[in-house]
Design a protein around this motif. Structure first.
Motif, PDB file in Angstrom:
ATOM      1  N   MET A 242       0.836  -1.209   0.000  1.00 25.49           N
ATOM      2  CA  MET A 242       0.000   0.000   0.000  1.00 25.49           C
ATOM      3  C   MET A 242       0.868   1.255   0.000  1.00 25.49           C
ATOM      4  SD  MET A 242      -3.097   0.915  -0.168  1.00 25.49           S
ATOM      5  CE  MET A 242      -3.895   2.492  -0.151  1.00 25.49           C
ATOM      6  N   ALA A 243       1.951   1.171   0.816  1.00 28.13           N
ATOM      7  CA  ALA A 243       2.823   2.352   0.895  1.00 28.13           C
ATOM      8  C   ALA A 243       3.374   2.710  -0.482  1.00 28.13           C
ATOM      9  CB  ALA A 243       3.952   2.100   1.869  1.00 28.13           C
ATOM     10  N   ASP A 244       3.705   1.659  -1.299  1.00 29.80           N
ATOM     11  CA  ASP A 244       4.266   1.932  -2.622  1.00 29.80           C
ATOM     12  C   ASP A 244       3.262   2.632  -3.523  1.00 29.80           C
ATOM     13  OD1 ASP A 244       6.326  -1.021  -2.837  1.00 29.80           O
ATOM     14  OD2 ASP A 244       6.686   0.984  -2.028  1.00 29.80           O
ATOM     15  N   ALA A 245       1.972   2.287  -3.363  1.00 26.21           N
ATOM     16  CA  ALA A 245       0.940   2.859  -4.225  1.00 26.21           C
ATOM     17  C   ALA A 245       0.824   4.373  -4.047  1.00 26.21           C
ATOM     18  CB  ALA A 245      -0.395   2.207  -3.925  1.00 26.21           C
ATOM     19  N   ILE A 246       1.232   4.881  -2.893  1.00 19.31           N
ATOM     20  CA  ILE A 246       1.169   6.327  -2.713  1.00 19.31           C
ATOM     21  C   ILE A 246       2.587   6.906  -2.541  1.00 19.31           C
ATOM     22  CG2 ILE A 246      -1.182   6.579  -1.841  1.00 19.31           C
ATOM     23  CD1 ILE A 246       0.029   6.526   0.992  1.00 19.31           C
ATOM     24  N   ALA A 247       3.538   6.315  -3.261  1.00 15.34           N
ATOM     25  CA  ALA A 247       4.913   6.824  -3.187  1.00 15.34           C
ATOM     26  C   ALA A 247       4.929   8.281  -3.633  1.00 15.34           C
ATOM     27  CB  ALA A 247       5.816   6.002  -4.078  1.00 15.34           C
ATOM     28  N   THR A 248       5.863   9.022  -3.096  1.00 20.76           N
ATOM     29  CA  THR A 248       5.950  10.452  -3.381  1.00 20.76           C
ATOM     30  C   THR A 248       6.141  10.707  -4.882  1.00 20.76           C
ATOM     31  OG1 THR A 248       7.022  10.632  -1.256  1.00 20.76           O
ATOM     32  CG2 THR A 248       7.126  12.550  -2.661  1.00 20.76           C
ATOM     33  N   LEU A 249       5.400  11.682  -5.425  1.00 18.10           N
ATOM     34  CA  LEU A 249       5.560  12.055  -6.826  1.00 18.10           C
ATOM     35  C   LEU A 249       6.890  12.781  -7.009  1.00 18.10           C
ATOM     36  CD1 LEU A 249       2.000  13.454  -7.632  1.00 18.10           C
ATOM     37  CD2 LEU A 249       3.030  11.377  -8.565  1.00 18.10           C
ATOM     38  N   PRO A 250       7.412  12.818  -8.252  1.00 24.29           N
ATOM     39  CA  PRO A 250       8.653  13.563  -8.476  1.00 24.29           C
ATOM     40  C   PRO A 250       8.468  15.051  -8.156  1.00 24.29           C
ATOM     41  CG  PRO A 250       7.961  12.398 -10.474  1.00 24.29           C
ATOM     42  CD  PRO A 250       6.888  12.203  -9.461  1.00 24.29           C
ATOM     43  N   THR A 251       9.557  15.700  -7.797  1.00 18.95           N
ATOM     44  CA  THR A 251       9.524  17.140  -7.521  1.00 18.95           C
ATOM     45  C   THR A 251      10.263  17.881  -8.627  1.00 18.95           C
ATOM     46  OG1 THR A 251      11.581  16.963  -6.299  1.00 18.95           O
ATOM     47  CG2 THR A 251       9.541  16.806  -5.012  1.00 18.95           C
ATOM     48  N   GLN A 252      10.113  19.205  -8.646  1.00 20.85           N
ATOM     49  CA  GLN A 252      10.953  20.007  -9.535  1.00 20.85           C
ATOM     50  C   GLN A 252      12.373  20.001  -8.980  1.00 20.85           C
ATOM     51  OE1 GLN A 252       9.489  23.966 -10.585  1.00 20.85           O
ATOM     52  NE2 GLN A 252       7.400  23.288 -10.199  1.00 20.85           N
ATOM     53  N   GLN A 253      13.352  19.864  -9.846  1.00 17.97           N
ATOM     54  CA  GLN A 253      14.752  19.880  -9.398  1.00 17.97           C
ATOM     55  C   GLN A 253      15.264  21.317  -9.481  1.00 17.97           C
ATOM     56  OE1 GLN A 253      16.202  16.876  -8.055  1.00 17.97           O
ATOM     57  NE2 GLN A 253      13.981  16.688  -8.108  1.00 17.97           N
ATOM     58  N   LEU A 254      15.302  21.978  -8.355  1.00 21.31           N
ATOM     59  CA  LEU A 254      15.666  23.399  -8.300  1.00 21.31           C
ATOM     60  C   LEU A 254      17.071  23.506  -7.713  1.00 21.31           C
ATOM     61  CD1 LEU A 254      12.227  24.563  -6.798  1.00 21.31           C
ATOM     62  CD2 LEU A 254      12.972  24.816  -9.181  1.00 21.31           C
ATOM     63  N   ASP A 255      18.047  23.649  -8.591  1.00 18.57           N
ATOM     64  CA  ASP A 255      19.434  23.747  -8.118  1.00 18.57           C
ATOM     65  C   ASP A 255      19.631  25.060  -7.373  1.00 18.57           C
ATOM     66  OD1 ASP A 255      20.025  21.351  -9.269  1.00 18.57           O
ATOM     67  OD2 ASP A 255      20.596  22.257 -11.197  1.00 18.57           O
ATOM     68  N   PRO A 256      20.591  25.090  -6.440  1.00 18.71           N
ATOM     69  CA  PRO A 256      20.811  26.356  -5.717  1.00 18.71           C
ATOM     70  C   PRO A 256      21.287  27.460  -6.644  1.00 18.71           C
ATOM     71  CG  PRO A 256      22.406  24.651  -5.036  1.00 18.71           C
ATOM     72  CD  PRO A 256      21.442  24.000  -5.970  1.00 18.71           C
ATOM     73  N   PHE A 257      20.880  28.688  -6.359  1.00 18.81           N
ATOM     74  CA  PHE A 257      21.420  29.843  -7.093  1.00 18.81           C
ATOM     75  C   PHE A 257      22.870  30.030  -6.647  1.00 18.81           C
ATOM     76  CE2 PHE A 257      16.861  31.517  -6.785  1.00 18.81           C
ATOM     77  CZ  PHE A 257      16.529  31.091  -8.060  1.00 18.81           C
ATOM     78  N   LYS A 258      23.771  30.059  -7.622  1.00 20.10           N
ATOM     79  CA  LYS A 258      25.188  30.221  -7.253  1.00 20.10           C
ATOM     80  C   LYS A 258      25.538  31.708  -7.292  1.00 20.10           C
ATOM     81  CE  LYS A 258      26.990  25.693  -7.946  1.00 20.10           C
ATOM     82  NZ  LYS A 258      26.059  24.873  -8.689  1.00 20.10           N
ATOM     83  N   GLY A 259      25.030  32.445  -6.329  1.00 19.48           N
ATOM     84  CA  GLY A 259      25.310  33.883  -6.250  1.00 19.48           C
ATOM     85  C   GLY A 259      24.148  34.708  -6.757  1.00 19.48           C
ATOM     86  N   VAL A 260      24.133  35.980  -6.338  1.00 19.85           N
ATOM     87  CA  VAL A 260      22.984  36.842  -6.605  1.00 19.85           C
ATOM     88  C   VAL A 260      22.805  37.109  -8.108  1.00 19.85           C
ATOM     89  CG1 VAL A 260      24.203  39.059  -6.293  1.00 19.85           C
ATOM     90  CG2 VAL A 260      21.783  38.855  -5.679  1.00 19.85           C
ATOM     91  N   LYS A 261      23.901  37.082  -8.872  1.00 19.60           N
ATOM     92  CA  LYS A 261      23.796  37.361 -10.307  1.00 19.60           C
ATOM     93  C   LYS A 261      23.066  36.246 -11.057  1.00 19.60           C
ATOM     94  CE  LYS A 261      27.727  40.399 -10.574  1.00 19.60           C
ATOM     95  NZ  LYS A 261      29.152  40.445 -10.703  1.00 19.60           N
ATOM     96  N   LYS A 262      22.940  35.084 -10.439  1.00 16.81           N
ATOM     97  CA  LYS A 262      22.266  33.951 -11.091  1.00 16.81           C
ATOM     98  C   LYS A 262      20.765  33.917 -10.764  1.00 16.81           C
ATOM     99  CE  LYS A 262      26.130  32.234 -12.612  1.00 16.81           C
ATOM    100  NZ  LYS A 262      26.477  32.438 -14.020  1.00 16.81           N
TER     101      LYS A 262
END
Ligand SMILES: Cc1ncc(C[n+]2csc(CCOP(=O)(O)OP(=O)(O)O)c2C)c(N)n1
Ligand code: SF4
Ligand SMILES: [Mg+2]
Length: 341
Positions: free
Chosen positions: A1-21
């Motif tokens: 049952m636990a597998d049937a409600i496994a977490t959906l994929p998320t957006q992959q949001l990489d860290p901003f490498k500095g304010v200019k990014k």
């Protein structure tokens, strides 16, 4: 049952490498009616800038609801919904669950959509704490709860909350001749409580928008890791804290540099201090006296030297006696301190 409600994929949001990014696009724009210098409005702007356009924001009653959505106008560019004071946990969980059902039934395109439910300290640290706690046990859904902490029920004229600092002047705790200090409880340790109390939750962090890129990167990390996650932001509030609005940024920095607001994240059960807090813990930077922070704010204008010393001793205890400095206060001797009468 636990597998049937496994977490959906998320957006992959990489860290901003500095304010200019950091991208220029805004999803919380001009036209809101918060006070000049309102740090919580900046938190909204940075939070949704970090999350990007495929985001739904839910907000419980408070300044960030009332001032940002007035008479059919709003500053939100992404879909936004008001939820009752105290229900950010249930709104976040319910929205994430509804999105999943709509996608499963083919009524929506299947894609990762960020769900962020925000609340104030009144709505999150007090009234909505149980709903947040319940929501954080539902790790099979992806949503972030962000608590913006201006240390009072600000929207209804600065009443004392469980997040208000010891001794602060609020409309419920005005200093008088008979009693100089009416508020004698220490601020709740909400992020530590939620991290320690929800062992399945994969991400809890504290942030401060004075360190904007670091703050946005914690939001991005929470959304990327997924499951139910929590971020707690300390937000200087010129009206409630009673200071010149141009000092908001400086007060956020001081809260961190005085050690009052430690910056940390608990990621997959590993605690990491970051930013200036890490520097203080590693003795690369000096922890500043709390006097520098307190005396810039009218809400502490009635403090005597004894009050400032007491405040300092509590913050020192947090750093020197807590089992994990600034996070877990389980040492027995900290309960034996003596507050000024
Ligand atoms: C159930 C309920 N009780 C009381 C209120 C009145 N109320 C509206 S906003 C607010 C203050 C909320 O404080 P907080 O969550 O800290 O947000 P802030 O106003 O500080 O941004 C209160 C008490 C309400 N809307 N709903
Ligand atoms: S009272 Fe404080 S939190 Fe509310 S809008 Fe004004 S500055 Fe922002
Ligand atoms: Mg508040």
């Amino acid at each position: 049952m636990a597998d049937a409600i496994a977490t959906l994929p998320t957006q992959q949001l990489d860290p901003f490498k500095g304010v200019k990014k950091v991208p220029l696009e805004e999803y919380f724009t001009s036209g809101h009616r918060t006070c000049q210098g309102c740090e919580s409005a900046l938190v909204m702007k940075l939070m949704v800038k970090a999350a990007g356009p495929r985001t739904i924001v839910l907000g419980s009653t408070g300044c960030m609801y009332v001032a940002n959505t007035t008479y059919y106008s709003t500053s939100w560019v992404v879909p936004w919904m008001h939820t009752q004071l105290g229900s950010s946990g249930s709104a976040g969980l319910g929205t994430a669950a509804a999105l999943r059902v709509l996608m499963r039934k083919g009524k929506m395109k299947e894609e990762p959509i960020n769900v962020i439910a925000f609340c104030g300290d009144g709505g999150g640290a007090d009234m909505g704490l149980s709903a947040i706690s319940a929501a954080l046990t539902h790790t099979e859904y992806n949503f972030l709860i962000l608590l913006y902490d201006n240390e009072s029920y600000a929207n209804t004229d600065i009443q004392l909350s469980g997040s208000t600092p010891w001794g602060a002047h609020t409309t419920f705790s005005p200093p008088g001749k008979a009693k100089r200090i009416l508020h004698k409880r220490w601020k709740k340790n909400v992020a530590g409580m939620l991290a320690a109390g929800h062992p399945e939750c994969r991400y809890v962090a504290t942030v401060c928008a004075s360190y904007a890129v670091e703050m946005m990167n914690r939001v991005r990390k929470a959304l990327t890791i997924g499951g139910s996650t929590f971020v707690h932001s300390l937000d200087p509030c010129p009206k409630g804290w009673d200071y010149d609005p141009m000092l908001s940024h400086e007060l956020g920095e001081l809260a961190v540099n005085c050690g009052i607001w430690p910056l940390y994240e608990v990621e997959d059960h590993q605690l990491k201090l970051y930013g200036r807090t890490k520097g203080i813990a590693e003795k690369r930077s000096k922890r500043l006296p709390v006097r520098d922070y307190l005396l810039r704010q009218g809400r502490f204008a009635h403090f005597t030297d004894d009050d400032i010393d007491y405040f300092q001793s509590k913050v020192d205890a947090m750093w020197e006696k807590w089992v994990i400095p600034g996070v877990i206060p389980f040492a027995s001797d900290i309960l034996q301190d003596k507050a000024p009468a």
